[in-house]
Design an enzyme around this catalytic site. Structure first.
Site, mmCIF file in Angstrom:
data_model
loop_
_atom_site.group_PDB
_atom_site.id
_atom_site.type_symbol
_atom_site.label_atom_id
_atom_site.label_comp_id
_atom_site.label_asym_id
_atom_site.label_seq_id
_atom_site.Cartn_x
_atom_site.Cartn_y
_atom_site.Cartn_z
ATOM 1 N N HIS A 575 0.822 -1.205 0.000
ATOM 2 C CA HIS A 575 0.000 0.000 0.000
ATOM 3 C C HIS A 575 0.860 1.261 0.000
ATOM 4 O O HIS A 575 0.511 2.270 -0.619
ATOM 5 C CB HIS A 575 -0.929 0.001 1.219
ATOM 6 C CG HIS A 575 -2.184 -0.785 0.990
ATOM 7 N ND1 HIS A 575 -2.828 -1.460 1.991
ATOM 8 C CD2 HIS A 575 -2.913 -0.989 -0.141
ATOM 9 C CE1 HIS A 575 -3.909 -2.054 1.493
ATOM 10 N NE2 HIS A 575 -3.976 -1.780 0.220
ATOM 11 N N ARG A 682 -12.108 -0.309 -11.715
ATOM 12 C CA ARG A 682 -12.095 -1.441 -10.787
ATOM 13 C C ARG A 682 -13.334 -1.310 -9.895
ATOM 14 O O ARG A 682 -13.307 -0.642 -8.865
ATOM 15 C CB ARG A 682 -10.821 -1.426 -9.957
ATOM 16 C CG ARG A 682 -9.534 -1.486 -10.791
ATOM 17 C CD ARG A 682 -8.305 -1.472 -9.883
ATOM 18 N NE ARG A 682 -7.075 -1.491 -10.639
ATOM 19 C CZ ARG A 682 -6.388 -0.405 -10.990
ATOM 20 N NH1 ARG A 682 -6.847 0.805 -10.659
ATOM 21 N NH2 ARG A 682 -5.268 -0.503 -11.666
ATOM 22 N N ARG A 718 -14.709 -3.226 -15.238
ATOM 23 C CA ARG A 718 -14.428 -4.619 -14.893
ATOM 24 C C ARG A 718 -15.397 -5.036 -13.800
ATOM 25 O O ARG A 718 -15.514 -4.363 -12.771
ATOM 26 C CB ARG A 718 -12.986 -4.767 -14.399
ATOM 27 C CG ARG A 718 -12.603 -6.200 -14.040
ATOM 28 C CD ARG A 718 -11.170 -6.273 -13.549
ATOM 29 N NE ARG A 718 -10.982 -5.619 -12.260
ATOM 30 C CZ ARG A 718 -9.797 -5.364 -11.704
ATOM 31 N NH1 ARG A 718 -8.690 -5.689 -12.361
ATOM 32 N NH2 ARG A 718 -9.713 -4.790 -10.523
ATOM 33 N N GLU A 811 -5.928 -12.585 -18.639
ATOM 34 C CA GLU A 811 -4.988 -12.512 -17.518
ATOM 35 C C GLU A 811 -4.256 -13.815 -17.269
ATOM 36 O O GLU A 811 -3.277 -13.839 -16.518
ATOM 37 C CB GLU A 811 -5.736 -12.129 -16.237
ATOM 38 C CG GLU A 811 -6.449 -10.796 -16.316
ATOM 39 C CD GLU A 811 -7.388 -10.591 -15.148
ATOM 40 O OE1 GLU A 811 -6.963 -9.949 -14.169
ATOM 41 O OE2 GLU A 811 -8.533 -11.082 -15.212
ATOM 42 N N ASN A 834 -0.264 -7.465 -15.598
ATOM 43 C CA ASN A 834 0.304 -7.792 -14.281
ATOM 44 C C ASN A 834 0.095 -9.273 -13.974
ATOM 45 O O ASN A 834 1.033 -10.010 -13.662
ATOM 46 C CB ASN A 834 -0.345 -6.949 -13.181
ATOM 47 C CG ASN A 834 -0.106 -5.470 -13.370
ATOM 48 O OD1 ASN A 834 0.677 -5.062 -14.212
ATOM 49 N ND2 ASN A 834 -0.800 -4.661 -12.589
ATOM 50 N N ARG A 845 4.041 -11.341 -8.736
ATOM 51 C CA ARG A 845 4.319 -9.963 -9.136
ATOM 52 C C ARG A 845 4.618 -9.057 -7.960
ATOM 53 O O ARG A 845 5.177 -7.978 -8.135
ATOM 54 C CB ARG A 845 3.124 -9.410 -9.914
ATOM 55 C CG ARG A 845 1.921 -9.090 -9.052
ATOM 56 C CD ARG A 845 0.712 -8.755 -9.879
ATOM 57 N NE ARG A 845 -0.278 -8.010 -9.102
ATOM 58 C CZ ARG A 845 -1.534 -7.842 -9.464
ATOM 59 N NH1 ARG A 845 -1.961 -8.371 -10.590
ATOM 60 N NH2 ARG A 845 -2.364 -7.150 -8.727
ATOM 61 N N CYS A 882 -4.465 -3.042 -19.907
ATOM 62 C CA CYS A 882 -4.815 -2.292 -18.698
ATOM 63 C C CYS A 882 -3.875 -2.577 -17.543
ATOM 64 O O CYS A 882 -4.124 -2.149 -16.417
ATOM 65 C CB CYS A 882 -6.260 -2.579 -18.283
ATOM 66 S SG CYS A 882 -6.572 -4.300 -17.838
#
Length: 949
Positions: A575, A682, A718, A811, A834, A845, A882
């Site tokens: 974070h 998101r 999404r 993904e 990602n 990741r 994205c």
């Protein structure tokens, strides 16, 4: 001396828990004038230190030494519990004796009770007792005629047997006893004494004999552990001394430690008795080693230690003497990490087997050498760690780039704060009020910080921290510790430390990085409880260096003074790193302990793009860095001025550039930054921070605000993507060993399709006649796609949104490999680079140690992107990116060359992404992409881009 009378026994009691039993005993002792208020907390504190389970269904809770002043007169009270109460480690207590003794008067009672453990079926007979006299008779030991005393003899002890089944131990013990058939039959009904120790006993007409056998590896019998078996052929009471000596170890909670000893060491230990806490009495098969790795025994050095241990035949056990004291198998990485070993902690190794001594010698040497890492000394005064040698001047140190940009300035090294507090307190209620007051103050401070925070991500994280303050698991755990006599700061920090240690040991690096959030909120409350101010940074601009930074620290920092951020630990997905990117602060993470040895004021150059920190740079290096910083600032200003112009290559090819958003409130700011639409909303932001699922009207309000700000620009939403590192508090999910390969994304929605249906209804209704693009996350299989598509079609049949497309995220490799089939139905693909990168390369990741491998420009990833684009274009469909790769300025020429139609990036990167596209030539990009697909690795691909620029 303590004695038990019929009036001191209450029969047929029914209580729900160990805590309830101890509380009832404490109240009884207080009512009879044996103790003063608060003694019950001391009894609970003793239980927290070591289990008072004696064996055979009997427990003997008593107070800690710190509460002995509360004992008014010696006393004992007993509760008979025919249904039993769980006393931990699978043991049930049917008789619990609460003891109040001002000195060591209770020790003789323990020895006398221990003698009763030799009775067959004692636990069952206690459970079935009907009168207090029955209990007294069962616990009374008849002196009888003295028989020859049995002694622990080396020739009748065998240790480290490979057998783990109890019946195998019985056969081995019977061989040592040299039993006849009659005696052998009686030995077949063993009793569990507790802590893995078992007793088989038979009556003999001959000379009393004993045999003791222990296992090399712990087994199990009827749900109870099997560590050792004591077999006795008895006549009279000459064997009682052995049982008393063994009981002393079990009363001390050291059964596992005792069973791990070998041969003569076990004989000496049984004769000598357990070592008192604080004494150092190592046997020949034990070693104590201090860990001096900067971050303790995390996964990498832990794996090296386990690999070394596995080279030996010996059974090797290890316990963290500075942790909770439990012992684990040194050949298990998960068990080792679970010990929570930090710098300065001491490990006790115990080995049994032919090569035990060599194993211990090599393990000790490996830890002394650092297990492949640099060592740091531990200072006794503070318990903090410092680098052995300073980083030399004009040296470049490598880490992991977490936020791009160059920062130049002096460092401010934030040393860990030390909190001073008493461990124990006798007024549990006062300590509870003290903790509650601190929690309330911390909550007010967080609420104020959230109200002042400008970034939506900061507000979300602070809201999550407020949730942590009221987390029931933390509060219940701290409350239990308070009842056992812990002080408020000791109870709170013990729970915080345990929760953070468990989180940090997660196999998933993204989840492990969330341990910083737990410690962050823990420190905030500790500062209040201990009246200790947290570190205060300087008033002049600086590069902030810390072990790790809590998100609230990043939120509250003065962005005008913080030039850059450097952390010894952490990861690019923590974070703190996310907030640094949001605030536009260059940042490096996972730098290692070397940076903590820097002196405050040392000049550095931080390059967040290259992942380097240049310490005390030479004048010419500093001059080049300043020139580069000035160029980047000028380019950024030019890109901002042209942010609303389209991203068109020199030969006329246009690339759409949208914004990645985690909050609908940020839509207007994204448009102002030059976004041509939202390429990724998101939508889990609408679902998180609530006590229940949002209904249609609540979602409508969120989505309509985004459409209003877009003013006709497209919105790609999404659908709900939770699971992995994004659990929902109101949607409990079972624990998964690897949640990123578990039930997440569309898999989770299939379990509760009504949630997805409600969301689709809200999105289509909110869009009206504006363009909306809906995509489903984590689609790996055709059945998942058909489930989502059919659900969408049912909702669309009701609403008839005029300008809608439905697509899917790519993904996982299976989606890319199956793209030709998906493209026949999907209106578009959006590649989440990602996840696609981590799943393709099997490299988490969020793991800083794998940053070099986890690169989206790896040829394998580029090939999957190319396959997806080719499949989509063959069906006339479009493809977007994205993931973070879209923000990578080196990657943009390759994405253009592979035929990507759109990229979606964080709003702050939009101007620079557009500017980079304007520098490109599509024909040259296609040629470059062709060469990149044939390259060996990501490093070679980046070298190609560098030379072609």
């Amino acid at each position: 001396m303590l004695s038990l009378t019929p009036q001191d026994v209450r029969m047929g009691q029914v209580l729900a828990s160990k805590e309830a039993v101890i509380s009832a005993l404490a109240d009884w002792l207080e009512q009879d004038g044996n103790v003063a208020p608060g003694y019950g907390a001391g009894m609970l504190a003793r239980e927290a230190q070591t289990s008072t389970y004696l064996g055979q269904g009997i427990a003997i809770p008593h107070g800690i030494q710190a509460c002995r002043h509360l004992v008014k007169k010696t006393g004992i009270k007993a509760l008979h519990l025919p249904e039993g109460v769980d006393w931990g480690e699978g043991e049930k207590a049917y008789l619990v004796l609460g003891i109040a003794a001002g000195s060591d008067e209770h020790l003789e009672l323990l020895r006398r009770l221990a003698r009763a453990l030799g009775r067959d079926d004692l636990a069952e007979r206690v459970r079935q007792a009907r009168h207090s006299d029955d209990i007294l008779r069962l616990l009374r030991v008849d002196e009888g005629e003295e028989a020859p005393l049995l002694e622990w003899r080396a020739e009748t002890i065998r240790t480290g047997l490979k057998a783990t089944a109890l019946d195998e131990l019985q056969r081995a013990a019977a061989d040592l006893l040299r039993t006849n058939e009659q005696e052998l039959a009686a030995l077949q009904s063993p009793l569990h004494l507790g802590q893995g120790w078992w007793l088989s006993q038979t009556v003999t007409e001959g000379k009393p004999r004993m045999a003791l056998v222990t296992t090399m590896a712990e087994g199990e019998h009827h749900g109870q552990p099997v560590r050792a078996l004591l077999a006795l052929a008895v006549s009279g009471n000459g064997h009682k001394r052995l049982l008393v000596q063994l009981a002393d170890w079990l009363v001390a909670g050291k059964g596992a430690e005792l069973a791990a000893l070998a041969g003569e060491a076990l004989q000496r230990a049984l004769t000598r008795g357990p070592v008192a806490p604080g004494e150092q009495a190592l046997t020949a098969n034990q070693r104590v080693v201090t860990v001096r790795n900067h971050q303790g025994l995390h996964a990498r050095p832990g794996a090296m230690l386990v690999q070394l241990a596995r080279q030996f035949e010996a059974e090797i056990r290890v316990r963290n003497l500075d942790g909770d004291g439990h012992e684990v198998n040194a050949k298990s990485l998960m068990k080792l990490i679970g010990l929570g070993v930090r710098p300065g902690h001491q490990l006790l190794f115990t080995a049994n087997g032919a090569d035990a001594d060599e194993a211990l010698t090599q393990l000790q040497a490996a830890i002394h050498e650092g297990l492949g890492e640099e060592l740091v000394p531990v200072t006794a005064e503070t318990g903090t760690v410092h680098r052995v040698q300073d980083i030399a001047a004009n040296t470049q140190v490598h880490g992991v780039g977490a936020s791009p940009g160059i920062a130049i300035g002096p460092v401010y090294v934030e040393t860990p704060v030390t909190f001073d507090y008493a461990d124990m307190a006798c007024n549990a209620e006062a300590e509870r009020e003290r903790l509650n007051s601190a929690l309330e103050q911390a909550d007010r401070e967080l609420a104020e910080a959230a109200a002042e925070a400008a970034a939506p991500q900061a507000r979300d994280i602070l809201a999550m921290h407020r949730e942590l303050l009221s987390d029931p698991a933390l509060l219940e755990g701290a409350g239990a510790r308070l009842r056992r006599g812990a002080s408020a700061p000791a109870a709170w920090w013990a729970e915080i430390d345990a929760a953070a240690t468990e989180q940090a040991a997660s196999a998933n690096a993204l989840l492990a990085e969330r341990a910083a959030d737990i410690r962050d909120i823990g420190r905030r409350v500790m500062a209040i409880l201990c009246n200790t101010p947290l570190p205060s940074p300087p008033d002049t601009p600086y590069v902030w260096v810390a072990e790790d930074t809590g998100p609230s620290e990043v939120v509250n920092m003065n962005a005008e003074r913080v030039l850059g951020l450097v952390t010894a630990g952490g990861g690019p997905s923590s974070h703190s790193a996310i907030l640094a990117r949001t605030l536009g602060i260059p940042a490096l993470v996972a730098m290692g302990g070397a940076v903590m040895g820097l002196k405050t004021g040392t000049p550095v150059i931080l390059d967040g793009e290259a992942g380097t920190l240049h310490v005390a740079p030479a004048p010419e290096v500093l001059a080049r860095a300043r020139a580069q910083q000035a160029r980047e600032r000028q380019l950024a200003e030019q890109a901002w001025a042209q942010r609303h112009q389209p991203a068109v290559t020199r030969d006329g090819h246009r690339l759409e550039v949208g914004a990645n958003l985690g909050d609908t409130a940020a839509t207007a700011a994204a448009v102002e930054a030059g976004a041509e639409g939202v390429g990724l909303l998101r939508t889990e932001c609408v679902f998180m921070g609530r006590s229940r699922a949002p209904d249609v009207s609540q979602q409508l309000a969120e989505y309509q605000a985004a459409f209003a700000a877009l003013k006709g620009r497209p919105l790609v939403a999404r659908t709900l993507d939770v699971g992995g590192d994004k659990p929902l508090s109101w949607w409990p999910a079972p624990r998964e060993d690897n949640p990123f390969l578990g039930v997440r994304g569309i898999r989770l929605c299939r379990q509760q399709p009504e949630l997805l249906e409600t969301q689709l209804r809200a999105l289509l209704t909110a869009a009206g006649d504006q363009p909306v693009r809906i995509m489903f996350p984590m689609v790996a299989d055709w059945a998942e796609w058909r489930f989502a598509r059919e659900l969408f079609e049912r909702v669309q049949a009701d609403i008839h949104a005029p300008n809608v497309q439905v697509g899917m995220m790519v993904e996982v490799p299976s989606a890319a490999l199956h793209a030709p089939q998906f493209a026949k139905e999907a209106d578009f693909f959006s590649i989440g680079t990602n996840d696609l990168t981590q799943y393709t390369l099997a490299a988490d990741r969020g793991n800083g140690a794998l940053a070099a491998l986890s690169d989206g420009l790896h040829p394998a990833v580029l090939k999957l992107i190319a396959m997806t684009v080719d499949a989509a274009h063959a069906e006339g469909k479009w493809v977007g990116i994205c993931g973070e790769l879209g923000s990578d300025l080196q990657a943009l020429p390759l994405l253009l060359g592979l035929g990507v139609d759109e990229v979606s990036v964080s709003p702050g990167r939009i101007p620079m992404v557009k500017a980079r596209v304007r520098e490109c030539n599509l024909a040259r990009c296609r040629a470059l992409a062709g060469r990149a697909l044939a390259a060996r690795d990501a490093r070679a691909v980046r070298a190609l881009v560098e030379t072609s620029s």
